[in-house]
Scaffold this motif. Structure first.
Motif, mmCIF file in Angstrom:
data_model
loop_
_atom_site.group_PDB
_atom_site.id
_atom_site.type_symbol
_atom_site.label_atom_id
_atom_site.label_comp_id
_atom_site.label_asym_id
_atom_site.label_seq_id
_atom_site.Cartn_x
_atom_site.Cartn_y
_atom_site.Cartn_z
ATOM 1 N N ALA A 1 30.125 85.956 31.765
ATOM 2 C CA ALA A 1 30.586 85.067 32.992
ATOM 3 C C ALA A 1 29.662 84.034 32.707
ATOM 4 N N ASN A 2 30.157 82.997 32.186
ATOM 5 C CA ASN A 2 29.591 81.685 32.030
ATOM 6 C C ASN A 2 30.189 80.273 32.649
ATOM 7 N N VAL A 3 29.348 79.216 32.735
ATOM 8 C CA VAL A 3 29.782 78.174 33.226
ATOM 9 C C VAL A 3 29.849 76.947 32.401
ATOM 10 N N VAL A 4 30.766 76.203 32.344
ATOM 11 C CA VAL A 4 30.820 74.854 31.557
ATOM 12 C C VAL A 4 30.837 73.707 32.656
ATOM 13 N N ALA A 5 29.897 72.746 32.544
ATOM 14 C CA ALA A 5 29.881 71.828 33.823
ATOM 15 C C ALA A 5 29.869 70.574 32.909
ATOM 16 N N PRO A 6 31.319 69.939 33.054
ATOM 17 C CA PRO A 6 31.468 68.799 32.271
ATOM 18 C C PRO A 6 30.652 67.442 33.253
ATOM 19 N N GLY A 7 30.604 66.383 32.629
ATOM 20 C CA GLY A 7 30.038 65.193 33.253
ATOM 21 C C GLY A 7 31.319 64.314 33.332
ATOM 22 N N TYR A 8 31.012 63.237 33.181
ATOM 23 C CA TYR A 8 32.260 62.246 33.393
ATOM 24 C C TYR A 8 33.017 62.142 32.199
ATOM 25 N N ILE A 9 34.175 62.406 32.163
ATOM 26 C CA ILE A 9 34.952 62.738 30.998
ATOM 27 C C ILE A 9 36.305 61.826 31.160
ATOM 28 N N THR A 10 36.879 61.299 29.907
ATOM 29 C CA THR A 10 37.979 60.485 30.032
ATOM 30 C C THR A 10 39.252 61.285 30.247
ATOM 31 N N THR A 11 39.805 60.903 31.437
ATOM 32 C CA THR A 11 41.058 61.582 31.870
ATOM 33 C C THR A 11 41.764 60.471 32.419
ATOM 34 N N ASP A 12 43.126 60.980 32.892
ATOM 35 C CA ASP A 12 43.930 59.950 33.501
ATOM 36 C C ASP A 12 43.266 59.331 34.890
ATOM 37 N N MET A 13 42.529 60.190 35.498
ATOM 38 C CA MET A 13 42.020 59.851 36.773
ATOM 39 C C MET A 13 40.833 58.783 36.446
ATOM 40 N N THR A 14 39.854 59.150 35.271
ATOM 41 C CA THR A 14 38.738 58.205 35.283
ATOM 42 C C THR A 14 39.175 57.152 34.598
ATOM 43 N N ALA A 15 40.424 57.008 33.883
ATOM 44 C CA ALA A 15 41.091 55.665 33.483
ATOM 45 C C ALA A 15 41.460 54.602 34.269
ATOM 46 N N GLU A 16 41.678 55.182 35.615
ATOM 47 C CA GLU A 16 42.056 54.388 36.812
ATOM 48 C C GLU A 16 40.874 53.592 37.336
ATOM 49 N N LEU A 17 39.857 54.022 37.122
ATOM 50 C CA LEU A 17 38.437 53.448 37.727
ATOM 51 C C LEU A 17 38.378 52.098 37.475
ATOM 52 N N PRO A 18 38.010 51.262 38.349
ATOM 53 C CA PRO A 18 37.546 49.717 38.039
ATOM 54 C C PRO A 18 36.332 49.681 36.929
ATOM 55 N N GLU A 19 36.587 48.483 36.355
ATOM 56 C CA GLU A 19 35.470 48.152 35.221
ATOM 57 C C GLU A 19 34.180 48.372 35.742
ATOM 58 N N ASP A 20 33.860 47.729 36.874
ATOM 59 C CA ASP A 20 32.463 47.671 37.374
ATOM 60 C C ASP A 20 31.972 49.284 37.765
ATOM 61 N N VAL A 21 32.897 49.945 38.325
ATOM 62 C CA VAL A 21 32.616 51.103 38.433
ATOM 63 C C VAL A 21 32.330 52.101 37.465
ATOM 64 N N THR A 22 33.039 51.921 36.264
ATOM 65 C CA THR A 22 32.764 52.494 34.789
ATOM 66 C C THR A 22 31.341 52.252 34.496
ATOM 67 N N ALA A 23 31.369 50.665 34.466
ATOM 68 C CA ALA A 23 30.017 50.196 33.892
ATOM 69 C C ALA A 23 28.917 50.885 34.737
ATOM 70 N N ASN A 24 28.907 50.958 35.921
ATOM 71 C CA ASN A 24 27.779 51.679 36.826
ATOM 72 C C ASN A 24 27.504 52.878 36.271
ATOM 73 N N TYR A 25 28.603 53.617 36.197
ATOM 74 C CA TYR A 25 28.366 55.156 35.674
ATOM 75 C C TYR A 25 27.763 55.240 34.246
ATOM 76 N N MET A 26 28.071 54.145 33.415
ATOM 77 C CA MET A 26 27.676 54.213 32.036
ATOM 78 C C MET A 26 26.004 54.061 31.938
ATOM 79 N N THR A 27 25.711 53.388 32.993
ATOM 80 C CA THR A 27 24.036 53.338 32.873
ATOM 81 C C THR A 27 23.573 54.443 33.231
ATOM 82 N N SER A 28 23.975 55.368 33.914
ATOM 83 C CA SER A 28 23.457 56.775 34.476
ATOM 84 C C SER A 28 23.390 57.697 33.159
ATOM 85 N N ILE A 29 24.383 57.508 32.385
ATOM 86 C CA ILE A 29 24.613 58.373 31.144
ATOM 87 C C ILE A 29 23.843 58.144 29.763
#
Length: 243
Positions: free
Chosen positions: A174-202
């Motif tokens: 029994a194991n766990v996979v913990a994804p971070g921010y992954i390109t999906t339909d949901m993340t594709a709809e994020l505003p550019e400024d929000v995406t850019a802010n996330y990028m700075t932490s990755i």
């Protein structure tokens, strides 16, 4: 000393909950591509075309039991369970209702418990089995407006390790996979400024691909990972490192 039962070379019966879209679909596709018998769950509406699917609401024990009976009678006992189904109800803690909190836990955490508990019946008969919980980096780092979601995802780690303690000697992992921010339909709809802010932490300076999550799941389900148990693999570009 106990000797593990060799893995079968026949196509395995794989259940992916919430495998009709996003990361879950990619995981299901990856197992299907290597010849496994893959069954996905969907909660409502019609079954997706061209795939083996059963209707299942993981927030209902009765629904989970019915889904497993259908799977076992049609394809045989589940050998690999990928517990991926989940929901979000994001809002700040001071605005979060008790239902917002408990309903997310009931699907994401208790739902994973329901499908894992039911899978163990087949595992013990087969003398082998794999459980892979799909968590999130948010279960480690936390996130504003996600007290419910973070709690549900953090709980999966404790549950996986308890299962490991109980069933590790039965050739069950029994194991766990913990994804971070992954390109999906949901993340594709994020505003550019929000995406850019996330990028700075990755540290990797990009979002991950669903295939990268599927690769981690595939490895944990492989014969080569038979001695890997109770662990968490983060597919997050380094976002949660050190935590």
């Amino acid at each position: 000393m106990a000797v593990a039962t060799p893995e079968t070379t026949e196509p395995r019966v794989v259940l992916v909950t919430g495998g009709n879209r996003g990361i879950g679909k990619c995981i299901a596709d990856s197992f299907r591509a290597q010849g496994d018998r893959v069954i996905i769950t969907y909660r409502s509406g019609d079954a997706p075309e061209g795939v083996d699917a059963v209707q299942c609401d993981v927030s209902s024990t009765k629904s989970v039991e019915a889904a497993y009976k259908e799977i076992e009678s049609t394809w045989g006992p589940v050998e690999i369970l990928v517990a991926n189904a989940g929901i979000t109800k994001d809002t700040l803690l001071m605005r979060m209702s008790e239902d917002d909190f408990t309903s997310v836990l009931d699907t994401n955490l208790v739902g994973a418990f329901r499908v894992a508990k039911r899978a163990t019946k087949g595992f013990l008969k087969l003398k082998r089995g794999r459980v892979i919980f799909i968590s999130s980096v948010v279960g480690v780092t936390g996130a504003p407006g996600q007290a419910n979601y973070a709690a549900s995802k953090a709980g999966l780690t404790g549950m996986a390790r308890a299962i490991t303690r109980e069933l590790g000697a039965r050739n069950v992992t029994a194991n766990v996979v913990a994804p971070g921010y992954i390109t999906t339909d949901m993340t594709a709809e994020l505003p550019e400024d929000v995406t850019a802010n996330y990028m700075t932490s990755i540290p990797a300076a990009r979002f991950g691909d669903p295939e990268e999550v599927a690769n981690a799941v595939q490895w944990l389900a492989s014969p080569g990972a038979g001695y890997v148990n109770g662990t968490v693999i983060r597919v997050d570009g380094g976002l949660g490192m050190g935590l």
